[in-house]
Design a protein around this motif. Structure first.
Motif, PDB file in Angstrom:
ATOM      1  N   LYS A 141      24.628 -18.946  -1.122  1.00 26.41           N
ATOM      2  CA  LYS A 141      25.372 -19.330  -2.320  1.00 26.41           C
ATOM      3  C   LYS A 141      24.474 -19.257  -3.560  1.00 26.41           C
ATOM      4  N   GLU A 142      23.208 -19.574  -3.412  1.00 18.63           N
ATOM      5  CA  GLU A 142      22.277 -19.402  -4.532  1.00 18.63           C
ATOM      6  C   GLU A 142      22.190 -17.940  -4.945  1.00 18.63           C
ATOM      7  N   ARG A 143      22.121 -17.048  -3.949  1.00 17.65           N
ATOM      8  CA  ARG A 143      22.037 -15.623  -4.261  1.00 17.65           C
ATOM      9  C   ARG A 143      23.289 -15.135  -4.984  1.00 17.65           C
ATOM     10  N   LEU A 144      24.437 -15.660  -4.585  1.00 20.18           N
ATOM     11  CA  LEU A 144      25.671 -15.286  -5.273  1.00 20.18           C
ATOM     12  C   LEU A 144      25.601 -15.701  -6.739  1.00 20.18           C
TER      13      LEU A 144
ATOM     14  N   ALA B 225      23.075 -16.166 -13.211  1.00 23.93           N
ATOM     15  CA  ALA B 225      22.193 -17.323 -13.369  1.00 23.93           C
ATOM     16  C   ALA B 225      20.749 -16.845 -13.505  1.00 23.93           C
ATOM     17  N   ASP B 226      19.981 -17.547 -14.337  1.00 23.83           N
ATOM     18  CA  ASP B 226      18.588 -17.171 -14.565  1.00 23.83           C
ATOM     19  C   ASP B 226      17.673 -17.659 -13.458  1.00 23.83           C
ATOM     20  N   GLY B 227      18.117 -18.634 -12.676  1.00 27.79           N
ATOM     21  CA  GLY B 227      17.313 -19.168 -11.589  1.00 27.79           C
ATOM     22  C   GLY B 227      18.089 -20.235 -10.855  1.00 27.79           C
ATOM     23  N   THR B 228      17.467 -20.813  -9.841  1.00 23.48           N
ATOM     24  CA  THR B 228      18.103 -21.877  -9.074  1.00 23.48           C
ATOM     25  C   THR B 228      17.563 -23.230  -9.521  1.00 23.48           C
ATOM     26  N   ALA B 229      18.362 -24.257  -9.325  1.00 25.82           N
ATOM     27  CA  ALA B 229      18.001 -25.615  -9.748  1.00 25.82           C
ATOM     28  C   ALA B 229      17.729 -26.472  -8.529  1.00 25.82           C
TER      29      ALA B 229
ATOM     30  N   LEU C  76      19.378 -20.696 -21.115  1.00 23.97           N
ATOM     31  CA  LEU C  76      18.929 -20.718 -19.725  1.00 23.97           C
ATOM     32  C   LEU C  76      20.036 -21.306 -18.874  1.00 23.97           C
ATOM     33  N   VAL C  77      20.391 -20.639 -17.783  1.00 20.51           N
ATOM     34  CA  VAL C  77      21.408 -21.133 -16.860  1.00 20.51           C
ATOM     35  C   VAL C  77      20.790 -21.205 -15.470  1.00 20.51           C
ATOM     36  N   LEU C  78      20.777 -22.413 -14.898  1.00 23.71           N
ATOM     37  CA  LEU C  78      20.242 -22.634 -13.558  1.00 23.71           C
ATOM     38  C   LEU C  78      21.373 -23.037 -12.627  1.00 23.71           C
ATOM     39  N   ALA C  79      21.350 -22.521 -11.409  1.00 27.83           N
ATOM     40  CA  ALA C  79      22.426 -22.747 -10.444  1.00 27.83           C
ATOM     41  C   ALA C  79      21.945 -23.600  -9.294  1.00 27.83           C
ATOM     42  N   GLN C  80      22.712 -24.635  -8.972  1.00 27.04           N
ATOM     43  CA  GLN C  80      22.478 -25.441  -7.780  1.00 27.04           C
ATOM     44  C   GLN C  80      23.563 -25.098  -6.776  1.00 27.04           C
ATOM     45  N   ALA C  81      23.177 -24.859  -5.530  1.00 31.40           N
ATOM     46  CA  ALA C  81      24.147 -24.549  -4.476  1.00 31.40           C
ATOM     47  C   ALA C  81      23.631 -25.097  -3.156  1.00 31.40           C
ATOM     48  N   SER C  82      24.510 -25.140  -2.163  1.00 32.94           N
ATOM     49  CA  SER C  82      24.201 -25.851  -0.918  1.00 32.94           C
ATOM     50  C   SER C  82      23.413 -25.024   0.080  1.00 32.94           C
ATOM     51  N   ASN C  83      23.304 -23.703  -0.120  1.00 40.53           N
ATOM     52  CA  ASN C  83      22.527 -22.887   0.809  1.00 40.53           C
ATOM     53  C   ASN C  83      22.044 -21.626   0.107  1.00 40.53           C
TER      54      ASN C  83
END
Length: 325
Positions: free
Chosen positions: A166-169, A175-179, A156-163
Motif C-alpha cells: 500500500k505504501e508503494r501504491l 507521494a514524496d515519501g512514506t510517513a 511535501l506529501v507523505l503517505a502512511q499505510a498499513s503494509n
C-alpha cells in the motif's frame, strides 16, 4: 429484484441477499437501474448500529450508485438504499456522467473524492508549500487526497499505510515519501481517519499552527478526552470533518465534483479502482474493508442484464412482502 438487507445490527454477517419488490417512483423521482454501487466505511457503521437506530430496521444500505435512468441517461447519484438492482432518486439529485468515466471511477469521486477535496480545501485550508501527511493513503479517500494535495500545491506529501504494498501504491500516485512516527519533520497538515494510536502520534507531530483533521475512526478505538490546554501547548488545532453537513452548503458539491471529473478525464487524477464484488457478496466486501484488505474504491456489481425481475441461481434469498421494505 435482488437487494442486500440487514434486519438486525451486527457485523458483516447480518448482510443478507433478499428478494424485494422493484421500486415505484413518486412525483419528482426516477428509477435507476444500477450498474455499480459504491461501498464506504460509513456503510459498516450503519450495519453495526452506529449510524442508525432500531426504528429504521430492516434496512438496505448503500449511499451511491452509477446506473441508467429509464430514459437511458447514465448518471451518478447519492441514494439511501444503494445495495440493490434498482434504486429511487430525486430527479434533481442526478449527476450526468460521460461514458468515458468508468462506474468505479465515478463512484470514487462522489463520496471519497468530495471528502478528499473538502478535507484539504475546506477543513485543513491547505496553503501552497505546506506539508501534508495522509493516513490510510491507499484507501478510497487517502489515495485521492495524496494526489489532490500535490495538485493543490503542497510542498511535501507523505503517505502512511498499513503494509509495504500500500505504501508503494501511494508513492506511485505521487507521494514524496512514506510517513512513520515519529516524523523526521513536523507536519503542517495531517489527515486521519484511523483514530486510536495514529491519532495520538499525529497530534504530537504537528508543526506550529498545524492542523490535524479527523474524519473517521476506522480503528474503532474510542478517542480519549482532548484537553484544550494540550492544544495550546502544541500551538496546533484539531479539526473535525463530516461530509454530510458539508454538502448542505451552497456549491459544496457541484463545483468540486466538476473539478474532480475534469481532472480525471485529463489524466491528472487517478481514482484507484479494481476492488469489485458481486452484489450478493456484499458481506465479503464488508469483511475485507473492515480488515483493511482492500485498496481504493470498492464497488458491488448487480447481475448483468435487467435485474429487476431476475435472481442469480443458487442465491440464498429471503423473500418478504412489500410492507417489509
Amino acid at each position: 429484484m435482488l437487494a442486500i438487507r440487514f434486519d438486525r445490527f451486527g457485523g458483516p454477517e447480518v448482510l443478507t441477499p433478499v428478494d424485494v419488490p422493484a421500486p415505484v417512483p413518486g412525483p419528482g423521482e426516477t428509477v435507476i437501474t444500477v450498474e455499480a454501487a459504491g461501498v464506504n466505511l460509513a456503510d459498516t457503521f450503519q450495519t453495526d448500529g452506529s449510524y442508525l437506530d432500531a426504528s429504521q430496521l430492516p434496512h438496505i444500505p448503500g449511499g451511491e450508485v452509477v446506473g441508467r435512468t429509464e430514459d437511458g441517461r447514465r448518471v451518478l447519484a447519492k441514494v439511501t438504499h444503494g445495495y440493490a438492482e434498482q434504486v429511487l432518486c430525486t430527479e434533481s439529485a442526478l449527476i450526468p456522467i460521460p461514458d468515458d468515466i468508468t462506474a468505479p471511477q465515478a463512484l470514487a469521486l462522489l463520496t471519497q473524492g468530495l471528502t478528499a477535496w473538502h478535507l484539504l480545501r475546506s477543513a485543513a485550508r491547505l496553503q501552497p508549500g505546506e506539508s501534508v501527511v495522509v493516513h490510510s493513503a491507499a484507501g478510497g479517500v487517502g489515495s485521492l487526497a495524496v494526489q489532490l494535495a500535490k495538485e493543490f500545491g503542497a510542498g511535501l506529501v507523505l503517505a502512511q499505510a498499513s503494509n509495504p504494498d500500500k505504501e508503494r501504491l501511494a508513492l506511485d500516485l505521487g507521494a514524496d515519501g512514506t510517513a512513520r512516527y515519529p516524523l523526521p519533520q513536523r507536519a503542517d497538515i495531517i489527515l486521519d481517519a484511523a483514530g486510536g494510536t495514529l491519532f495520538q502520534q499525529a497530534l504530537e507531530s504537528l508543526a506550529d499552527f498545524g492542523r490535524l483533521v479527523t474524519y473517521g475512526n476506522a480503528s474503532r478505538i474510542p478517542h480519549p478526552p482532548l484537553d484544550p490546554a494540550r492544544l495550546s501547548r502544541l500551538n496546533a488545532s484539531v479539526v473535525g470533518f463530516w461530509l454530510r453537513p458539508t454538502l448542505a452548503r451552497p456549491e459544496a458539491l457541484s463545483g468540486p465534483l466538476k473539478q474532480l471529473l475534469d481532472l480525471t478525464r485529463q489524466g491528472r487524477l487517478r481514482p484507484v479502482t479494481g476492488t469489485e464484488y458481486a452484489l450478493a457478496d456484499a458481506r465479503q466486501a464488508h469483511i475485507d474493508l473492515r480488515e483493511r484488505r482492500t485498496t481504493g474504491k470498492i464497488v458491488l456489481r448487480p447481475p448483468e442484464g435487467r435485474g429487476s425481475r431476475s435472481m442469480p441461481r443458487g442465491s440464498n434469498l429471503v423473500a418478504h412482502t412489500a410492507g417489509d421494505a
